[in-house]
Design a protein around this motif. Sequence first.
Motif, mmCIF file in Angstrom:
data_model
loop_
_atom_site.group_PDB
_atom_site.id
_atom_site.type_symbol
_atom_site.label_atom_id
_atom_site.label_comp_id
_atom_site.label_asym_id
_atom_site.label_seq_id
_atom_site.Cartn_x
_atom_site.Cartn_y
_atom_site.Cartn_z
ATOM 1 N N ILE A 247 48.409 36.340 44.603
ATOM 2 C CA ILE A 247 47.970 35.458 43.521
ATOM 3 C C ILE A 247 46.528 35.768 43.126
ATOM 4 C CG2 ILE A 247 47.254 33.071 43.051
ATOM 5 C CD1 ILE A 247 49.804 32.122 44.298
ATOM 6 N N SER A 248 45.662 35.945 44.109
ATOM 7 C CA SER A 248 44.263 36.235 43.846
ATOM 8 C C SER A 248 44.106 37.569 43.130
ATOM 9 C CB SER A 248 43.498 36.248 45.174
ATOM 10 O OG SER A 248 42.139 36.536 44.982
ATOM 11 N N GLN A 249 44.826 38.559 43.602
ATOM 12 C CA GLN A 249 44.739 39.891 42.992
ATOM 13 C C GLN A 249 45.285 39.881 41.568
ATOM 14 O OE1 GLN A 249 47.096 43.098 44.800
ATOM 15 N NE2 GLN A 249 45.250 44.359 44.789
ATOM 16 N N ASN A 250 46.412 39.205 41.355
ATOM 17 C CA ASN A 250 47.005 39.150 40.015
ATOM 18 C C ASN A 250 46.107 38.396 39.033
ATOM 19 O OD1 ASN A 250 49.263 40.604 40.774
ATOM 20 N ND2 ASN A 250 50.473 38.784 41.258
ATOM 21 N N ALA A 251 45.436 37.352 39.529
ATOM 22 C CA ALA A 251 44.529 36.603 38.660
ATOM 23 C C ALA A 251 43.391 37.496 38.190
ATOM 24 C CB ALA A 251 43.972 35.390 39.402
ATOM 25 N N TYR A 252 42.865 38.297 39.111
ATOM 26 C CA TYR A 252 41.792 39.215 38.742
ATOM 27 C C TYR A 252 42.282 40.246 37.719
ATOM 28 C CZ TYR A 252 38.304 42.889 39.023
ATOM 29 O OH TYR A 252 37.366 43.837 38.699
ATOM 30 N N LEU A 253 43.471 40.796 37.946
ATOM 31 C CA LEU A 253 44.019 41.801 37.030
ATOM 32 C C LEU A 253 44.254 41.208 35.651
ATOM 33 C CD1 LEU A 253 46.577 43.575 39.399
ATOM 34 C CD2 LEU A 253 44.421 44.507 38.537
ATOM 35 N N GLN A 254 44.733 39.954 35.613
ATOM 36 C CA GLN A 254 45.002 39.302 34.338
ATOM 37 C C GLN A 254 43.720 39.115 33.539
ATOM 38 O OE1 GLN A 254 46.956 35.535 34.701
ATOM 39 N NE2 GLN A 254 47.479 35.412 32.560
ATOM 40 N N ILE A 255 42.675 38.684 34.219
ATOM 41 C CA ILE A 255 41.400 38.455 33.542
ATOM 42 C C ILE A 255 40.819 39.758 33.015
ATOM 43 C CG2 ILE A 255 38.984 37.809 33.920
ATOM 44 C CD1 ILE A 255 39.986 35.668 35.838
ATOM 45 N N ASN A 256 40.894 40.820 33.824
ATOM 46 C CA ASN A 256 40.171 42.035 33.492
ATOM 47 C C ASN A 256 40.981 43.078 32.732
ATOM 48 O OD1 ASN A 256 37.354 42.026 34.977
ATOM 49 N ND2 ASN A 256 38.809 40.930 36.258
ATOM 50 N N SER A 257 42.304 43.026 32.805
ATOM 51 C CA SER A 257 43.087 44.040 32.103
ATOM 52 C C SER A 257 43.531 43.584 30.718
ATOM 53 C CB SER A 257 44.309 44.440 32.930
ATOM 54 O OG SER A 257 45.178 43.340 33.093
#
Length: 317
Positions: A247-257
């Motif tokens: 969840i943490s990793q996907n949230a970061y990817l969503q924000i930045n990609s």
Amino acid sequence: ICEKNDNLELNSEYKLEIESDKKFFKNPKIYRCKNCDFSFVHPLPNNQDLDFFYRNIYRAENRPPFWRQSIEQIESSLYSDKNLNYLLYITTFIKFNNISSILDFGSGYGDLAFLLKKKFPHLEIYSCEDDKYCKSILEKRGYKNYENLDNIDKKFDLIITLHSLEHLPNVKIFKKFKEILTTDGTIFFEVPNCTKDYFNGRAYDSPHLLFFTKKSFDKLSELYGLKIVNFTESSYSFNEDHKFQRISQNAYLQINSKKLLSTKFKFILRKILPKFLINFFKNILNIFFKNKQSMILNSFYNNSGDNCYIRGLIKKN
């Protein structure tokens, strides 16, 4: 730890939490010693890259797992389930009337020693932390901070090291710990519990470099003339922890990609919107991630047989 290189086996490819960190960690693998059950990254990042990463990058804004909390958020999480669990554990085994000084190594915000000082005002609290954001928090909390262990010129009754050892390039720090520990002093540590259950299903490894188990700590204590006086499994289940990683990793990817707002649009917003509104939206974002985390990591418990951390108390032999 046991220096028997003929017992090494390839454990896993190294998984990055954030792909852009590759410039610091390159492309290593994880090796395991079949004799002492200790795993480590090879080749290691160079010390210069590691120093820069932890001083400037690790707790940068909008990076997991910290998401750069505000002072208010840091204070509101002081009495979290995890911190109270630490407090209960350590005060069960240590008489703090006999303790005068504490060093928190890799302290981050220094929650535990700060809580202990609230309960035992006579304590002197010291930290060893180089992150530029954390240092300002530690100063407000009354810590004397050392940026480097080599600068330490006194001994301590208690050394706290919570989720710091796994970030180091080797285990030689225990030699230094032994030097700066008083005769009857204690080391309180906690690290990820890196059994097969840890590696199966985890989303990433970085920025961890060392991977411990109960057996490897037994070998480590023997190597440095120390003794484990208590050893406990703790924290959430492996499954819960792996879910939070994703969840943490996907949230970061969503924000930045996806870049929901282009850089230019963000610049325009900063010019138009008052600063308090921008901070308001940032706080909403932080609350969202905190709530997502609490949906999974809703209880911190000990000795369930499926705990993703291990902790213990170590004294001089």
